[in-house]
Design a protein around this motif. Structure first.
Motif, mmCIF file in Angstrom:
data_model
loop_
_atom_site.group_PDB
_atom_site.id
_atom_site.type_symbol
_atom_site.label_atom_id
_atom_site.label_comp_id
_atom_site.label_asym_id
_atom_site.label_seq_id
_atom_site.Cartn_x
_atom_site.Cartn_y
_atom_site.Cartn_z
ATOM 1 N N ALA A 271 0.826 -1.203 0.000
ATOM 2 C CA ALA A 271 0.000 0.000 0.000
ATOM 3 C C ALA A 271 0.864 1.259 0.000
ATOM 4 O O ALA A 271 0.565 2.230 -0.706
ATOM 5 N N GLU A 272 1.951 1.255 0.771
ATOM 6 C CA GLU A 272 2.853 2.408 0.785
ATOM 7 C C GLU A 272 3.509 2.609 -0.579
ATOM 8 O O GLU A 272 3.672 3.746 -1.050
ATOM 9 N N ARG A 273 3.854 1.517 -1.224
ATOM 10 C CA ARG A 273 4.471 1.593 -2.551
ATOM 11 C C ARG A 273 3.514 2.208 -3.569
ATOM 12 O O ARG A 273 3.909 3.057 -4.379
ATOM 13 N N LEU A 274 2.265 1.809 -3.528
ATOM 14 C CA LEU A 274 1.281 2.353 -4.458
ATOM 15 C C LEU A 274 0.935 3.795 -4.114
ATOM 16 O O LEU A 274 0.612 4.593 -5.002
ATOM 17 N N TRP A 275 0.992 4.151 -2.837
ATOM 18 C CA TRP A 275 0.790 5.550 -2.454
ATOM 19 C C TRP A 275 1.868 6.423 -3.074
ATOM 20 O O TRP A 275 1.575 7.497 -3.619
ATOM 21 N N GLU A 276 3.122 5.980 -2.979
ATOM 22 C CA GLU A 276 4.229 6.743 -3.570
ATOM 23 C C GLU A 276 3.993 6.959 -5.058
ATOM 24 O O GLU A 276 4.188 8.065 -5.582
ATOM 25 N N ASP A 277 3.564 5.915 -5.750
ATOM 26 C CA ASP A 277 3.345 6.025 -7.190
ATOM 27 C C ASP A 277 2.182 6.963 -7.492
ATOM 28 O O ASP A 277 2.315 7.882 -8.313
ATOM 29 N N ALA A 278 1.059 6.771 -6.828
ATOM 30 C CA ALA A 278 -0.139 7.555 -7.137
ATOM 31 C C ALA A 278 0.024 9.013 -6.750
ATOM 32 O O ALA A 278 -0.261 9.921 -7.531
ATOM 33 N N HIS A 279 0.483 9.272 -5.530
ATOM 34 C CA HIS A 279 0.572 10.651 -5.066
ATOM 35 C C HIS A 279 1.823 11.349 -5.577
ATOM 36 O O HIS A 279 1.901 12.581 -5.538
ATOM 37 N N GLY A 280 2.773 10.602 -6.075
ATOM 38 C CA GLY A 280 3.961 11.218 -6.640
ATOM 39 C C GLY A 280 3.862 11.520 -8.113
ATOM 40 O O GLY A 280 4.496 12.459 -8.604
ATOM 41 N N THR A 281 3.037 10.750 -8.854
ATOM 42 C CA THR A 281 3.062 10.893 -10.312
ATOM 43 C C THR A 281 1.683 10.915 -10.968
ATOM 44 O O THR A 281 1.585 11.165 -12.168
ATOM 45 N N LYS A 282 0.602 10.677 -10.224
ATOM 46 C CA LYS A 282 -0.711 10.523 -10.846
ATOM 47 C C LYS A 282 -1.816 11.293 -10.129
ATOM 48 O O LYS A 282 -2.995 10.952 -10.263
ATOM 49 N N THR A 283 -1.447 12.307 -9.369
ATOM 50 C CA THR A 283 -2.433 13.051 -8.590
ATOM 51 C C THR A 283 -2.435 14.516 -9.001
ATOM 52 O O THR A 283 -1.378 15.157 -9.061
ATOM 53 N N TYR A 284 -3.613 15.035 -9.287
ATOM 54 C CA TYR A 284 -3.755 16.453 -9.609
ATOM 55 C C TYR A 284 -3.520 17.307 -8.366
ATOM 56 O O TYR A 284 -3.596 16.816 -7.231
ATOM 57 N N ILE A 285 -3.270 18.573 -8.590
ATOM 58 C CA ILE A 285 -3.025 19.487 -7.477
ATOM 59 C C ILE A 285 -4.220 19.554 -6.532
ATOM 60 O O ILE A 285 -4.088 19.888 -5.354
ATOM 61 N N THR A 286 -5.402 19.229 -7.017
ATOM 62 C CA THR A 286 -6.613 19.211 -6.195
ATOM 63 C C THR A 286 -6.746 17.963 -5.333
ATOM 64 O O THR A 286 -7.663 17.871 -4.521
ATOM 65 N N GLY A 287 -5.855 16.996 -5.524
ATOM 66 C CA GLY A 287 -6.017 15.699 -4.874
ATOM 67 C C GLY A 287 -6.857 14.745 -5.692
ATOM 68 O O GLY A 287 -7.004 13.582 -5.322
ATOM 69 N N GLY A 288 -7.425 15.224 -6.811
ATOM 70 C CA GLY A 288 -8.179 14.353 -7.698
ATOM 71 C C GLY A 288 -7.265 13.381 -8.429
ATOM 72 O O GLY A 288 -6.085 13.670 -8.648
ATOM 73 N N GLN A 289 -7.822 12.262 -8.819
ATOM 74 C CA GLN A 289 -7.041 11.236 -9.510
ATOM 75 C C GLN A 289 -7.883 10.612 -10.614
ATOM 76 O O GLN A 289 -9.103 10.483 -10.475
ATOM 77 N N GLY A 290 -7.219 10.220 -11.689
ATOM 78 C CA GLY A 290 -7.899 9.634 -12.828
ATOM 79 C C GLY A 290 -7.877 10.573 -14.015
ATOM 80 O O GLY A 290 -8.648 11.527 -14.071
ATOM 81 N N ALA A 291 -6.980 10.301 -14.966
ATOM 82 C CA ALA A 291 -6.812 11.181 -16.116
ATOM 83 C C ALA A 291 -7.684 10.778 -17.293
ATOM 84 O O ALA A 291 -7.844 11.552 -18.228
ATOM 85 N N ARG A 292 -8.253 9.579 -17.260
ATOM 86 C CA ARG A 292 -8.898 9.034 -18.452
ATOM 87 C C ARG A 292 -10.394 8.836 -18.253
ATOM 88 O O ARG A 292 -10.824 8.167 -17.314
ATOM 89 N N HIS A 293 -11.176 9.389 -19.172
ATOM 90 C CA HIS A 293 -12.630 9.246 -19.128
ATOM 91 C C HIS A 293 -13.067 7.869 -19.584
ATOM 92 O O HIS A 293 -14.050 7.321 -19.069
ATOM 93 N N ARG A 294 -12.373 7.301 -20.537
ATOM 94 C CA ARG A 294 -12.824 6.059 -21.180
ATOM 95 C C ARG A 294 -13.091 4.953 -20.162
ATOM 96 O O ARG A 294 -14.094 4.263 -20.232
ATOM 97 N N ASP A 295 -12.202 4.797 -19.214
ATOM 98 C CA ASP A 295 -12.348 3.734 -18.228
ATOM 99 C C ASP A 295 -12.240 4.262 -16.794
ATOM 100 O O ASP A 295 -11.977 3.502 -15.872
ATOM 101 N N GLU A 296 -12.431 5.578 -16.605
ATOM 102 C CA GLU A 296 -12.415 6.186 -15.269
ATOM 103 C C GLU A 296 -11.144 5.821 -14.528
ATOM 104 O O GLU A 296 -11.164 5.508 -13.335
ATOM 105 N N ALA A 297 -10.022 5.887 -15.246
ATOM 106 C CA ALA A 297 -8.807 5.248 -14.752
ATOM 107 C C ALA A 297 -7.628 6.196 -14.636
ATOM 108 O O ALA A 297 -7.628 7.311 -15.165
ATOM 109 N N PHE A 298 -6.601 5.730 -13.916
ATOM 110 C CA PHE A 298 -5.316 6.396 -13.903
ATOM 111 C C PHE A 298 -4.724 6.397 -15.306
ATOM 112 O O PHE A 298 -4.920 5.458 -16.081
ATOM 113 N N GLY A 299 -3.969 7.439 -15.623
ATOM 114 C CA GLY A 299 -3.162 7.447 -16.824
ATOM 115 C C GLY A 299 -1.751 6.988 -16.489
ATOM 116 O O GLY A 299 -1.487 6.426 -15.425
#
Length: 575
Positions: A271-299
């Motif tokens: 869980a800590e490893r995935l936190w580093e990945d998500a909050h380090g490289t896949k999180t908007y400044i708002t704390g929102g996550q998910g760049a893709r509409h097609r599958d409501e998913a992380f980019g």
């Protein structure tokens, strides 16, 4: 429910009362008077409650709107239960909870199965399409509603309904049963909560089995592939946050719950490893996550287009709830920082000031020619959606918002989120009261009156106050005298044998911060006061493995120029 183990323990359901004059208290009051009644009304108007009545032949209305609409009922029930814990709750909510629980008990099958769609529309497919059926997902929300009702003491029949369904799930999918996983994680954390309520070990064992079976291809491939529902690799081996955002965070919430109850450090490390990945490289400044509409998913890493941000409201709520579990498990302040960022930005913006209109997706920029034909990405907030997961999810979070402000451990009391109100807790044999007055987040001062009633002679205990990662300096006084408090794991800690009454004043410096642009199709940067719009790990930069903080400068992090972060760089990193 309180975890059996972990660094911190949540307070009792009535341990915090928010003041309606403060921002968080005002949000909670709006939820009680507008959002929650609106959700109850929409269950009727949109047809979710008629789906239940249809099982009994009480209506000929077609099943509508979604095959998993039962979960909207359950989330609203959970919200109503949490609201009924407040002394000024609308008594009509109790009638809603009691009557709905009675209705659910009538439609439940003899074996405990409860799902209106697969009872009336597709009985031949019961348990046969777990990748998309949401049967276990709906069951999880039923269980969480029942746990809330049991803790508050309402909806007498609801816990029995949930346990009968849970017992069926244990018999079918528990140890030695059918090897399967749900396409939408949620059942895992719900079963752990039910275990905490009842002490019935098979619920915990089944939750752990669902976690362990991930990554074996049991969920199928579907049109988005197994990574969409996190079935591409075992949870303990995962290195990146991937797939559908809400599914990812609900799965990890369950994994952390299982880890805390079973003493599984490997799951916590994952869980800590995935936190580093998500909050380090896949999180908007708002704390929102998910760049893709097609599958409501992380980019991909740093794929964060502002005008195409999906940033689903439920994703922000799921992130908030998962970070809460990480905070309880580890006691580390960065998880409370992430909660704060999401709460004041991604979550706050999703609901209108009237409490009755909502965003599903939350792009950071909306073009004048934006195509708003998609139900999930309209050009303005909507009163409801065909897939109505977000409004009742907001309702259940806001109804229980006070529960996330403070915790205890063997050494003392911790304050994680700052809001005006009253905290009541026990630290050992000492009854502690904390009256909080603050203009946060608009102002950085937090004034706290600490009262104690020791059973015997006063003993030393520690008041731990979170110092957000964006805060560059702060001051503390106790009864007017300056105090130097060590900061560990993101918390300033004041240890003493507290007298009957003390006044603590925390002043947080709130600098205006610039965040550099991300790799997007639209060059942009953001300026914001803290903490609104200021993430402790902004999405446009990597995380320093040594824990150094980012300092705004002209240095550009990977992947634009290829230069690597250096702890010795005087302009890129600072302690």
């Amino acid at each position: 429910m309180a975890p059996t183990d972990g660094a911190l323990r949540p307070l009792d359901v009535d341990g915090v009362r928010l003041n309606a004059g403060g921002l968080l208290g005002a949000w909670q009051r709006r939820n009680a008077t507008a959002t929650l009644p609106h959700c109850v009304a929409q269950l009727e108007e949109a047809g979710a409650l008629d789906n239940v009545r249809r099982v009994l032949g009480l209506t000929d209305r077609e099943h509508t709107p979604m095959w998993f609409a039962d979960s909207d009922i359950y989330k609203t029930l959970e919200a109503a239960a949490w609201e009924l814990a407040h002394p000024d709750a609308d008594p009509r909510l109790r009638e809603f909870v009691e009557s709905t629980a009675e209705l659910l008990a009538k439609v439940q099958d003899d074996d405990g199965y409860l799902n209106t769609y697969f009872t009336t529309e597709k009985p031949e497919l019961r348990w046969r399409e777990l990748d998309w059926s949401h049967e276990l997902y709906c069951a999880g929300h039923l269980i969480q509603a029942a746990v809330a009702a049991a803790r508050v003491g309402v909806g007498e029949r609801l816990p029995g309904v949930a346990r009968r369904f849970a017992d069926l799930i244990v018999a079918r999918y528990g140890p030695g049963g059918v090897p399967a996983v749900c396409g939408h994680a949620q059942i895992e954390t719900a079963l752990v909560e039910l275990y905490r309520l009842t002490g019935h070990r098979p619920y915990l064992d089944t939750a752990r089995r669902f976690i362990d079976l991930r990554g074996q291809g049991l969920g199928g491939h579907g049109r988005f592939g197994p990574a969409y529902w996190q079935d591409h690799v075992p949870v303990r081996e995962a290195s990146t946050a991937t797939g559908h955002v809400v599914r990812q965070w609900y799965l990890l919430a369950g994994a952390v719950d299982v880890a805390v109850e079973t003493g599984d450090p490997e799951l916590i490390s994952a869980a800590e490893r995935l936190w580093e990945d998500a909050h380090g490289t896949k999180t908007y400044i708002t704390g929102g996550q998910g760049a893709r509409h097609r599958d409501e998913a992380f980019g991909n890493a740093y794929e964060l287009p502002p005008e195409r941000a999906y940033a689903e409201t439920c994703g922000a709520i799921a992130s908030f709830q998962w970070n809460w579990r990480m905070l309880l498990a580890t006691g580390t302040g960065r998880y409370a920082d992430a909660m704060e960022t999401a709460l004041y930005n991604a979550i706050a913006a999703a609901i209108a000031t009237d409490g009755r209109h909502f965003f599903y997706a939350n792009p950071l920029q909306r073009r004048a020619d934006h195509d708003s034909a998609n139900d999930h990405a309209p050009d303005r907030r909507q009163p409801w959606y065909s897939c109505a997961c977000c409004p009742p999810n907001l309702a259940r979070l806001m109804a229980s918002l006070q529960s996330y402000l403070a915790t205890t451990d063997a050494d003392g009391l911790q304050v994680h989120l700052y809001g005006s109100g009253m905290v009541s807790a026990r630290v050992g044999d000492t009854a502690v009261g904390l009256a909080v007055v603050t203009g946060y987040p608009w102002q950085g001062q937090v004034r706290m009156t600490v009262t104690t009633q020791p059973a015997q002679a006063p003993r030393e205990w520690t008041l731990a106050l979170r110092i957000p990662a964006w805060c560059t300096s702060f001051t503390l006084t106790v009864d007017g005298a300056p105090v130097t408090a060590p900061v560990r794991a993101g918390y300033a800690r004041i240890s003493r044998a507290w007298p009957t009454t003390s006044t603590v004043v925390l002043d947080l410096d709130m600098p205006r911060a610039w965040s550099p642009p991300t790799r997007t199709s639209t060059p942009c940067a953001a300026a914001s006061p803290s903490p609104e719009g200021r993430s402790s790990t902004a999405s446009s930069r990597p995380i320093c493995p040594r824990g150094f903080r980012w300092r705004t400068c002209g240095w550009t992090p990977q992947p634009r120029c290829g230069r690597r972060p250096s702890a010795t760089c005087p302009t890129a990193w600072s302690p």
